[in-house]
Design a protein around this motif. Sequence first.
Motif, short mmCIF file in Angstrom:
data_model
loop_
_atom_site.label_atom_id
_atom_site.label_comp_id
_atom_site.label_asym_id
_atom_site.label_seq_id
_atom_site.Cartn_x
_atom_site.Cartn_y
_atom_site.Cartn_z
N LYS A 285 16.64 5.88 16.33
CA LYS A 285 17.93 6.91 16.72
C LYS A 285 17.76 8.38 16.36
N ASN A 286 18.22 9.27 16.72
CA ASN A 286 18.45 10.41 16.48
C ASN A 286 19.16 10.39 15.05
N ASN A 287 18.80 11.21 14.04
CA ASN A 287 19.51 10.87 12.61
C ASN A 287 19.34 9.47 11.98
N GLY A 288 18.46 8.72 12.42
CA GLY A 288 18.28 7.32 12.22
C GLY A 288 17.32 7.42 10.73
N ILE A 289 17.23 6.14 10.41
CA ILE A 289 16.30 6.10 9.27
C ILE A 289 15.11 5.14 9.56
N VAL A 290 13.88 5.51 9.04
CA VAL A 290 12.79 4.79 8.97
C VAL A 290 12.66 4.19 7.41
N LEU A 291 12.43 2.68 7.54
CA LEU A 291 12.41 2.37 6.30
C LEU A 291 10.84 1.79 6.09
N VAL A 292 10.19 2.16 5.09
CA VAL A 292 8.61 1.83 5.16
C VAL A 292 8.82 0.79 4.00
N LEU A 293 8.45 -0.50 4.38
CA LEU A 293 8.10 -1.55 3.67
C LEU A 293 6.83 -2.03 3.45
N GLN A 294 5.87 -1.03 2.80
CA GLN A 294 4.61 -1.10 2.60
C GLN A 294 4.32 -0.84 1.32
N ASN A 295 3.02 -1.30 1.01
CA ASN A 295 2.36 -1.12 -0.30
C ASN A 295 1.60 0.33 -0.40
N GLY A 296 1.15 0.82 -1.32
CA GLY A 296 0.63 1.81 -1.55
C GLY A 296 1.11 3.44 -1.57
N LEU A 297 0.36 4.23 -1.23
CA LEU A 297 1.02 5.79 -1.70
C LEU A 297 0.69 6.29 -0.37
N GLY A 298 1.69 7.52 -0.02
CA GLY A 298 1.31 8.49 0.85
C GLY A 298 1.72 8.23 2.28
N ILE A 299 2.36 6.90 2.36
CA ILE A 299 2.79 6.48 3.65
C ILE A 299 4.07 7.44 4.41
N GLU A 300 4.88 7.57 3.37
CA GLU A 300 5.87 8.43 3.73
C GLU A 300 5.66 9.68 4.37
N THR A 301 4.53 10.38 3.72
CA THR A 301 4.14 11.59 4.11
C THR A 301 3.53 11.54 5.57
N GLU A 302 3.02 10.34 6.01
CA GLU A 302 2.46 10.28 7.53
C GLU A 302 3.75 10.12 8.27
N VAL A 303 4.56 9.48 7.91
CA VAL A 303 5.73 9.01 8.74
C VAL A 303 6.45 10.38 9.07
N VAL A 304 6.93 11.04 8.23
CA VAL A 304 7.63 12.41 8.49
C VAL A 304 7.13 13.21 9.50
N GLN A 305 5.69 12.92 9.55
CA GLN A 305 4.92 13.74 10.57
C GLN A 305 4.99 13.23 11.99
N ILE A 306 5.54 12.19 12.27
CA ILE A 306 5.56 11.77 13.61
C ILE A 306 7.08 11.41 14.03
N VAL A 307 8.05 11.84 13.36
CA VAL A 307 9.34 11.69 13.77
C VAL A 307 10.30 13.04 13.39
N ASN A 308 11.41 13.34 13.97
CA ASN A 308 12.13 14.53 13.67
C ASN A 308 13.53 13.97 13.52
N ASN A 309 14.29 14.75 12.66
CA ASN A 309 15.76 14.50 12.31
C ASN A 309 15.72 12.71 12.24
N VAL A 310 15.19 12.50 11.14
CA VAL A 310 15.02 11.02 10.67
C VAL A 310 14.79 11.06 9.13
N THR A 311 15.18 10.10 8.77
CA THR A 311 15.30 10.18 7.04
C THR A 311 14.23 8.90 6.86
N VAL A 312 13.49 9.13 5.92
CA VAL A 312 12.47 8.20 5.62
C VAL A 312 12.72 7.82 4.38
#
Lengths: 312, 312
Positions: A95-122
């Motif tokens: 959703k607009n203003n929604g949340i992406v919750l990344v349940l993964q191991n490792g580093l740097g994935i949130e940085t990748e996710v913010v590049q593919i969505v707008n108006n979303v909290t990661v």
Amino acid sequence: MGNLSYAILGTGALGGFYGAKLQKAGNEVHFLLNSDYQQVSQNGLIVESKDGDFLLPQVNAYNNVNKMPSCDVVVVALKTTQNHLLTQIVPPVVKNNGIVLVLQNGLGIETEVVQIVNNVTVIGGLCFLCSNKVGAGHIHHLDYGKITLGEYALNYHPVGITARMRAIAKDFENAGIEIELTEDLLLGRWKKLVWNIPYNGLSVILDATTDELMTNLYTRTLVEQLMFEVQLGAKSTGRILPDSFIHTMLEYTVNMKPYRTSMKIDFDENRPLEVEAIVGNPLRIAAANDFSLPLIRCLYQQLKFLDRRNSL
Amino acid sequence: MGNLSYAILGTGALGGFYGAKLQKAGNEVHFLLNSDYQQVSQNGLIVESKDGDFLLPQVNAYNNVNKMPSCDVVVVALKTTQNHLLTQIVPPVVKNNGIVLVLQNGLGIETEVVQIVNNVTVIGGLCFLCSNKVGAGHIHHLDYGKITLGEYALNYHPVGITARMRAIAKDFENAGIEIELTEDLLLGRWKKLVWNIPYNGLSVILDATTDELMTNLYTRTLVEQLMFEVQLGAKSTGRILPDSFIHTMLEYTVNMKPYRTSMKIDFDENRPLEVEAIVGNPLRIAAANDFSLPLIRCLYQQLKFLDRRNSL
């Protein structure tokens, strides 16, 4: 926020477990499946758990993100080796203003996710979960389950405890899942890597369980040296891990039951290894800050060799 | 000196091959054997070789050094994992003013040998030999055979080309064995380690042949980084290996036939690995000179783990 709806992207040992717990507690949950789609859309999900077995005879199952409704929280529960799919599967369900919750191991994935969505909290979540998928739509939860949540901001700037984190925590806690909130997601991720890099890496390279690695004095020393390199990697991004944390992790592992790591399980099942997220990204992030981590690089090179041969 | 007599301590793939060649060329040779003693004392030695097969129906075979005559040249042809035996087996067979010729891999062995004998010259020999023992007293020589000889002096001080080296070289060359003389034994040993440390170590750890290690870009880079650490180890003892030597070794290995290293063969046959001579001693010698070799240390720790488990 109240009454959050959830999309689970990747209904395996991890996504299936948490998603089923959320639905059982009364949340609206939508599950994306691949090979198990037929089975789960007809028969639902089975969770065998040390906290009590349960069956969800009816779940919202999908094999196509474009058929899913937009949800408040999109839970990324794929292995990181599938993350090339995120650009296709995340935007349609959040959703607009929604949340992406990344349940993964490792580093740097949130940085990748913010590049593919707008108006979303990661939000990143670090799962301490021991769970296997034993059949289509059939999950066996062996132990643990706690999640540490931290909200992502540009360059992993710490943002403290936010209302969104609390809202998710409330739903998960209602579902019987222990939650810890961290003010500094990046620090949390480095802390998890202190364990993940040496044990995941060496368990694959040396075909060893955690207890074998800790009983042998040579590998025990190597584990410790690797942990100190992770500490150096954390320092390269301005995060301080005290030596006492490393000693606690060593002690904790000595006292654990013999454990086959998740990377070793992937290797034994001939699945691709999460080498890039768990080992490659920390190396590259440290290198970008002019820190070299020679032992972790050696592990990386050995794992890349084994991963490639395992896929042939 | 002329007409040297030889004692071969360890009549396996290496000692059996060179000893048999020397006897065939007319030298007096005495062979120490262990498990193959009965067979060889009755039926002699068989050498199948790419240079021509031959049989020695009658050899001087012993299962006890105290029954052997004192010889001009005592050839140490055991694996270094047996070197705890040297104090017992070398002194009884070497003449006063004789020679101990150490045909072993690794570093620091000559230093150990001079401590157990007096009035004896110690010469190190670096063998480039591809040979297997295929049965009792039965040797299969596949390829190569060249030996680089260098005389040992205190602290590996280079002593140039000596008369004793020339005398041994003459006998070996008469027997059809190519010989190179080096003025600096320690330099020669480090040069051999440039190949031996990365390929022996990684072949065991990653269950890989040389061509697999060179085809994969990650392990190829790791091999190269390990070679540069050997170069640093050499430097710690005042020996300069040019970068061009490393590039030559890489190129040479790329063009070799796929090769299973000697340490990998030992591992596959459940024999103890020559980790201390080939990896541990170089590490310790560099450390004593205040040089740390972190990648070689990592290899060492991994190999010690695997060697121990392999012996259980």
